[in-house]
Design a protein around this motif. Structure first.
Motif, PDB file in Angstrom:
ATOM      1  N   SER A  17       0.861  -1.181   0.000  1.00 37.15           N
ATOM      2  CA  SER A  17       0.000   0.000   0.000  1.00 37.15           C
ATOM      3  C   SER A  17       0.894   1.226   0.000  1.00 37.15           C
ATOM      4  O   SER A  17       2.119   1.116  -0.059  1.00 37.15           O
ATOM      5  CB  SER A  17      -0.891   0.023   1.252  1.00 37.15           C
ATOM      6  N   GLY A 112      -2.894   4.151  10.399  1.00 39.85           N
ATOM      7  CA  GLY A 112      -3.969   3.178  10.241  1.00 39.85           C
ATOM      8  C   GLY A 112      -4.718   2.953  11.538  1.00 39.85           C
ATOM      9  O   GLY A 112      -4.194   3.214  12.624  1.00 39.85           O
ATOM     10  N   ALA A 114      -7.514   0.183  13.662  1.00 43.69           N
ATOM     11  CA  ALA A 114      -8.169  -1.120  13.751  1.00 43.69           C
ATOM     12  C   ALA A 114      -9.085  -1.083  14.969  1.00 43.69           C
ATOM     13  O   ALA A 114      -8.831  -0.339  15.919  1.00 43.69           O
ATOM     14  CB  ALA A 114      -7.134  -2.232  13.881  1.00 43.69           C
ATOM     15  N   ASP A 134      -8.365  -6.267  10.835  1.00 49.02           N
ATOM     16  CA  ASP A 134      -7.951  -5.416   9.725  1.00 49.02           C
ATOM     17  C   ASP A 134      -7.496  -4.059  10.233  1.00 49.02           C
ATOM     18  O   ASP A 134      -8.104  -3.476  11.127  1.00 49.02           O
ATOM     19  CB  ASP A 134      -9.133  -5.192   8.765  1.00 49.02           C
ATOM     20  N   VAL A 135      -6.429  -3.565   9.617  1.00 48.86           N
ATOM     21  CA  VAL A 135      -5.981  -2.196   9.856  1.00 48.86           C
ATOM     22  C   VAL A 135      -6.376  -1.384   8.625  1.00 48.86           C
ATOM     23  O   VAL A 135      -5.991  -1.714   7.499  1.00 48.86           O
ATOM     24  CB  VAL A 135      -4.447  -2.128  10.050  1.00 48.86           C
ATOM     25  N   PHE A 136      -7.154  -0.327   8.860  1.00 54.05           N
ATOM     26  CA  PHE A 136      -7.657   0.492   7.762  1.00 54.05           C
ATOM     27  C   PHE A 136      -6.788   1.735   7.607  1.00 54.05           C
ATOM     28  O   PHE A 136      -6.316   2.310   8.589  1.00 54.05           O
ATOM     29  CB  PHE A 136      -9.108   0.896   8.028  1.00 54.05           C
ATOM     30  N   ASP A 137      -6.610   2.145   6.367  1.00 56.64           N
ATOM     31  CA  ASP A 137      -5.783   3.304   6.052  1.00 56.64           C
ATOM     32  C   ASP A 137      -6.406   4.561   6.664  1.00 56.64           C
ATOM     33  O   ASP A 137      -7.594   4.825   6.474  1.00 56.64           O
ATOM     34  CB  ASP A 137      -5.713   3.439   4.521  1.00 56.64           C
ATOM     35  N   SER A 142     -11.767   2.707   3.649  1.00 58.29           N
ATOM     36  CA  SER A 142     -12.197   1.463   2.989  1.00 58.29           C
ATOM     37  C   SER A 142     -10.997   0.603   2.606  1.00 58.29           C
ATOM     38  O   SER A 142     -11.163  -0.541   2.201  1.00 58.29           O
ATOM     39  CB  SER A 142     -13.017   1.793   1.744  1.00 58.29           C
ATOM     40  N   VAL A 144      -7.716  -1.565   3.355  1.00 60.01           N
ATOM     41  CA  VAL A 144      -7.037  -2.316   4.406  1.00 60.01           C
ATOM     42  C   VAL A 144      -5.542  -2.298   4.115  1.00 60.01           C
ATOM     43  O   VAL A 144      -5.123  -2.693   3.024  1.00 60.01           O
ATOM     44  CB  VAL A 144      -7.562  -3.769   4.467  1.00 60.01           C
ATOM     45  N   LYS A 147      -2.706  -6.216   8.897  1.00 63.67           N
ATOM     46  CA  LYS A 147      -3.392  -6.990   9.929  1.00 63.67           C
ATOM     47  C   LYS A 147      -2.653  -6.806  11.241  1.00 63.67           C
ATOM     48  O   LYS A 147      -1.422  -6.874  11.286  1.00 63.67           O
ATOM     49  CB  LYS A 147      -3.363  -8.487   9.599  1.00 63.67           C
TER      50      LYS A 147
END
Length: 168
Positions: A17, A112, A114, A134-137, A142, A144, A147
């Motif tokens: 990412s 991020g 979570a 999940d770790v979200f930006d 939306s 991921v 983790k």
């Protein structure tokens, strides 16, 4: 004995990412926050893992929620159980970029988020043990970016608070 929430931040892995390709992001630590009154962070920031690898924090902390002097925490847990529409029912884990020693003009940056829902733990009557979440930006909720492996043992504390709610 049961009036505690135990939290363990085991490890973090990143998927490809903007985070993995951003060279200004080098060291990461994780903060865990309960609502707005309690924040704990891993004492170490660790080098950003390459894709497919993990960094291991193995950091544990305990939030005391016994009746004694933890009134705010208990009231908050009660509100989670009693108000089904309360949005802030989660422990929030934030992955934070720690600027390198020689770049002290850079700020710590949240990269991020979570979440672990305490309400869900109570509804399912099941603690979360060494589970990947999940770790979200932080810039795109939306997306991921990785983790985070965590343990959240809150069921006994929530049951105790729930019993108290019934007796109030």
């Amino acid at each position: 004995e049961v009036e505690k929430i135990r939290i363990k931040i085991t490890s973090l892995g990143l998927t490809e990412s903007r985070i993995t390709s951003d060279e200004t992001i080098q060291q990461l630590f994780v903060e865990c926050r309960l609502n707005n009154f309690l924040a704990e962070e891993t004492p170490l920031s660790l080098p950003k893992p390459a894709g497919g690898q993990r960094i291991h924090y193995n950091y544990s902390t305990v939030i005391n929620v016994d009746k004694g002097d933890n009134h705010a925490e208990r009231e908050y847990l009660k509100s989670i159980l009693l108000k089904p529409d309360l949005p802030a029912d989660s422990l929030k884990f934030t992955v934070v970029s720690d600027p390198p020693e020689d770049e002290q003009d850079l700020e710590c940056e949240d990269i991020g988020f979570a979440y672990v829902s305490l309400k869900e733990i109570f509804q399912k009557q099941r603690d979360i043990i060494e589970q990947d979440i999940d770790v979200f930006d932080s810039q795109d909720a939306s997306a991921v970016i990785g983790k985070l492996t965590v343990t959240v043992e809150a069921l006994n504390a929530l049951r105790s608070v729930h019993e108290e709610c019934k007796n109030d």
